[in-house]
Design a protein around this motif. Structure first.
Motif, PDB file in Angstrom:
ATOM      1  N   LEU A  69     -31.472  27.986  14.406  1.00 51.78           N
ATOM      2  CA  LEU A  69     -32.423  28.914  14.103  1.00 51.78           C
ATOM      3  C   LEU A  69     -33.833  28.117  14.561  1.00 51.78           C
ATOM      4  O   LEU A  69     -33.902  27.074  13.719  1.00 51.78           O
ATOM      5  N   LEU A  70     -34.739  28.273  15.406  1.00 54.12           N
ATOM      6  CA  LEU A  70     -35.775  27.517  15.643  1.00 54.12           C
ATOM      7  C   LEU A  70     -36.968  28.306  15.475  1.00 54.12           C
ATOM      8  O   LEU A  70     -36.859  29.684  16.061  1.00 54.12           O
ATOM      9  N   VAL A  71     -37.857  27.910  15.044  1.00 47.88           N
ATOM     10  CA  VAL A  71     -39.339  28.817  14.748  1.00 47.88           C
ATOM     11  C   VAL A  71     -40.595  27.683  15.411  1.00 47.88           C
ATOM     12  O   VAL A  71     -40.754  26.827  15.001  1.00 47.88           O
ATOM     13  N   LEU A  87     -31.557  16.171   2.982  1.00 48.19           N
ATOM     14  CA  LEU A  87     -31.087  17.533   2.844  1.00 48.19           C
ATOM     15  C   LEU A  87     -29.511  17.708   2.929  1.00 48.19           C
ATOM     16  O   LEU A  87     -28.928  18.584   2.438  1.00 48.19           O
ATOM     17  N   GLU A  88     -28.916  16.831   3.289  1.00 44.06           N
ATOM     18  CA  GLU A  88     -27.478  16.586   3.297  1.00 44.06           C
ATOM     19  C   GLU A  88     -27.139  16.201   1.790  1.00 44.06           C
ATOM     20  O   GLU A  88     -26.094  16.740   1.134  1.00 44.06           O
ATOM     21  N   ALA A  96     -35.198  24.356   6.720  1.00 37.79           N
ATOM     22  CA  ALA A  96     -35.036  25.440   5.726  1.00 37.79           C
ATOM     23  C   ALA A  96     -34.148  26.498   6.310  1.00 37.79           C
ATOM     24  O   ALA A  96     -32.926  26.629   5.415  1.00 37.79           O
ATOM     25  N   ALA A  97     -33.914  26.455   7.486  1.00 38.24           N
ATOM     26  CA  ALA A  97     -32.968  27.609   8.219  1.00 38.24           C
ATOM     27  C   ALA A  97     -31.752  26.709   8.184  1.00 38.24           C
ATOM     28  O   ALA A  97     -30.456  27.358   7.964  1.00 38.24           O
ATOM     29  N   ALA A  98     -31.854  25.477   8.398  1.00 39.40           N
ATOM     30  CA  ALA A  98     -30.640  24.531   9.013  1.00 39.40           C
ATOM     31  C   ALA A  98     -29.788  24.352   7.638  1.00 39.40           C
ATOM     32  O   ALA A  98     -28.518  24.244   7.773  1.00 39.40           O
ATOM     33  N   TRP A  99     -30.494  24.190   6.547  1.00 35.65           N
ATOM     34  CA  TRP A  99     -29.769  23.630   5.395  1.00 35.65           C
ATOM     35  C   TRP A  99     -29.807  24.601   4.219  1.00 35.65           C
ATOM     36  O   TRP A  99     -28.819  24.244   3.168  1.00 35.65           O
ATOM     37  N   SER A 100     -30.302  25.694   4.169  1.00 40.08           N
ATOM     38  CA  SER A 100     -30.179  26.390   3.032  1.00 40.08           C
ATOM     39  C   SER A 100     -29.290  27.775   3.173  1.00 40.08           C
ATOM     40  O   SER A 100     -29.029  28.087   4.524  1.00 40.08           O
ATOM     41  N   ASP A 101     -28.767  28.148   2.012  1.00 39.81           N
ATOM     42  CA  ASP A 101     -28.033  29.458   2.186  1.00 39.81           C
ATOM     43  C   ASP A 101     -28.847  30.613   1.930  1.00 39.81           C
ATOM     44  O   ASP A 101     -28.436  31.664   2.626  1.00 39.81           O
ATOM     45  N   ARG A 102     -30.031  30.485   1.468  1.00 43.33           N
ATOM     46  CA  ARG A 102     -30.810  31.619   1.034  1.00 43.33           C
ATOM     47  C   ARG A 102     -32.228  31.332   0.870  1.00 43.33           C
ATOM     48  O   ARG A 102     -32.594  30.162   0.667  1.00 43.33           O
ATOM     49  N   LEU A 103     -33.152  31.787   1.687  1.00 45.99           N
ATOM     50  CA  LEU A 103     -34.470  31.498   1.705  1.00 45.99           C
ATOM     51  C   LEU A 103     -35.389  32.643   0.905  1.00 45.99           C
ATOM     52  O   LEU A 103     -34.977  33.829   0.869  1.00 45.99           O
ATOM     53  N   VAL A 104     -36.435  32.318   0.156  1.00 46.00           N
ATOM     54  CA  VAL A 104     -37.288  33.141  -0.559  1.00 46.00           C
ATOM     55  C   VAL A 104     -38.587  32.848   0.092  1.00 46.00           C
ATOM     56  O   VAL A 104     -39.091  31.802  -0.241  1.00 46.00           O
ATOM     57  N   MET A 105     -39.316  33.572   0.665  1.00 46.13           N
ATOM     58  CA  MET A 105     -40.475  33.649   1.272  1.00 46.13           C
ATOM     59  C   MET A 105     -41.481  34.179   0.207  1.00 46.13           C
ATOM     60  O   MET A 105     -41.619  35.272  -0.061  1.00 46.13           O
ATOM     61  N   ILE A 106     -42.517  33.290   0.021  1.00 46.00           N
ATOM     62  CA  ILE A 106     -43.723  33.748  -0.963  1.00 46.00           C
ATOM     63  C   ILE A 106     -44.974  33.853  -0.003  1.00 46.00           C
ATOM     64  O   ILE A 106     -45.296  32.847   0.425  1.00 46.00           O
ATOM     65  N   GLU A 146     -31.718  33.944   8.836  1.00 45.03           N
ATOM     66  CA  GLU A 146     -31.857  34.608   9.982  1.00 45.03           C
ATOM     67  C   GLU A 146     -32.362  36.047   9.616  1.00 45.03           C
ATOM     68  O   GLU A 146     -32.980  36.586  10.388  1.00 45.03           O
ATOM     69  N   GLU A 147     -32.136  36.497   8.372  1.00 45.35           N
ATOM     70  CA  GLU A 147     -32.852  37.877   8.106  1.00 45.35           C
ATOM     71  C   GLU A 147     -34.317  37.698   7.556  1.00 45.35           C
ATOM     72  O   GLU A 147     -34.933  38.591   7.702  1.00 45.35           O
ATOM     73  N   VAL A 148     -34.610  36.466   7.251  1.00 48.80           N
ATOM     74  CA  VAL A 148     -35.952  36.252   6.558  1.00 48.80           C
ATOM     75  C   VAL A 148     -37.181  35.835   7.571  1.00 48.80           C
ATOM     76  O   VAL A 148     -38.164  36.153   7.939  1.00 48.80           O
TER      77      VAL A 148
END
Length: 289
Positions: free
Chosen positions: A256-258, A184-185, A207-217, A229-231
């Motif tokens: 961010l931890l889930v 991911l680096e 996904a939270a640590a390395w992405s700028d944007r998430l798309v949840m499907i 943090e919004e998704v």
């Protein structure tokens, strides 16, 4: 985290629907991918993540809708030009013949054969091996590698294409902790250099640590899109994954931890509902008694 993503997308899916055997895998999905960003596709098994990646890669033809690459319908792209513009890493990581790792990585240079860029093949192959920590595996035959080693060697091949768009389907699934971070680096570096990366991930924290944007499907539709943090809210994750979770920040790093809220799972099981082990033991007793 990254350079500012351009407003004009380099890759877009417009109203994409995919149906196989009567089942809708994607339902009128829209997606924009920008240069300078890492976009992560997340969601439960069977949600449609890999199908969407295949559509934007040009490997899966939608029943309706279209995909645009640099503003041009993918169906109008010649295969050689497409291979020089985008690189795809699938989940399979399979090679039918006993090619060495170096030979597999060299396949990533095939789109540049007979072009001036092909003069740099040797340097690029070695750089790609080194980037994924697979230089020491160069002489090994691909089928003898572990699952994680195959994944890294396959990523080396994709990197060797030197395409501006990198599409990765679960690149960390079989990879150990250290190499997950390396993978991911590399994705982050491609985006920071002005490329675009779309990555399918199951690990929400990665996904939270390395992405700028998430798309949840979920069920072939996009349920949420935006910064991690919004998704990744507890309510949405629980609804989509059917699993109680806690979403919080790491006290040291702020990541961010889930995490599963196992307290709620344990308290929601009724006394009459057996645990898996008990049910299995009971079935075995009946089978052999």
């Amino acid at each position: 985290m990254s350079v500012t993503a351009t407003r004009t997308p380099v890759l877009s899916a417009e109203g994409v629907t995919v149906r196989i055997g009567g089942r809708v895998l994607l339902d009128a999905v829209d997606l924009d991918v920008h240069a300078g960003e890492v976009l992560a596709l997340v969601g439960p098994n069977g949600a449609g993540k890999s199908t969407l990646l295949g559509v934007v890669a040009g490997d899966t033809q939608p029943e309706s809708g279209r995909t645009l690459l640099d503003g041009t319908d993918l169906r109008r792209w010649r295969l050689g030009d497409l291979a020089r513009r985008r690189a795809l890493l699938t989940q399979a990581n399979s090679v039918a013949f006993p090619f060495t790792v170096r030979e597999v990585v060299a396949m990533g240079r095939a789109p540049w054969a007979a072009l001036p860029e092909g003069d740099d093949d040797e340097v690029i192959i070695e750089e790609s091996l080194a980037a994924t920590d697979t230089s020491h595996l160069r002489s090994r035959t691909f089928p003898t590698l572990s699952g994680g080693e195959k994944a890294r060697a396959s990523l080396s091949r994709a990197l060797a294409q030197r395409a501006g768009i990198l599409l990765l389907d679960e690149p960390t699934a079989a990879v150990d902790l250290r190499h997950q971070e390396i993978v991911l680096e590399l994705a982050r570096a491609v985006a920071d250099d002005g490329g675009a990366v779309v990555v399918v991930l199951h690990d929400l924290e990665l996904a939270a640590a390395w992405s700028d944007r998430l798309v949840m499907i979920s069920d072939g539709r996009i349920r949420a899109e935006g910064p991690p943090e919004e998704v990744l809210t507890a309510d949405l994750v629980e609804e989509v994954y059917q699993q109680p979770v806690l979403v919080h920040r790491h006290p040291v790093t702020g990541d961010l931890l889930v995490t599963p809220d196992r307290r709620r799972v344990r308290t929601t099981r009724t006394p009459a509902e057996p645990a898996f082990g008990v049910a299995l033991e009971s079935s075995l007793v009946k089978e052999f008694s």
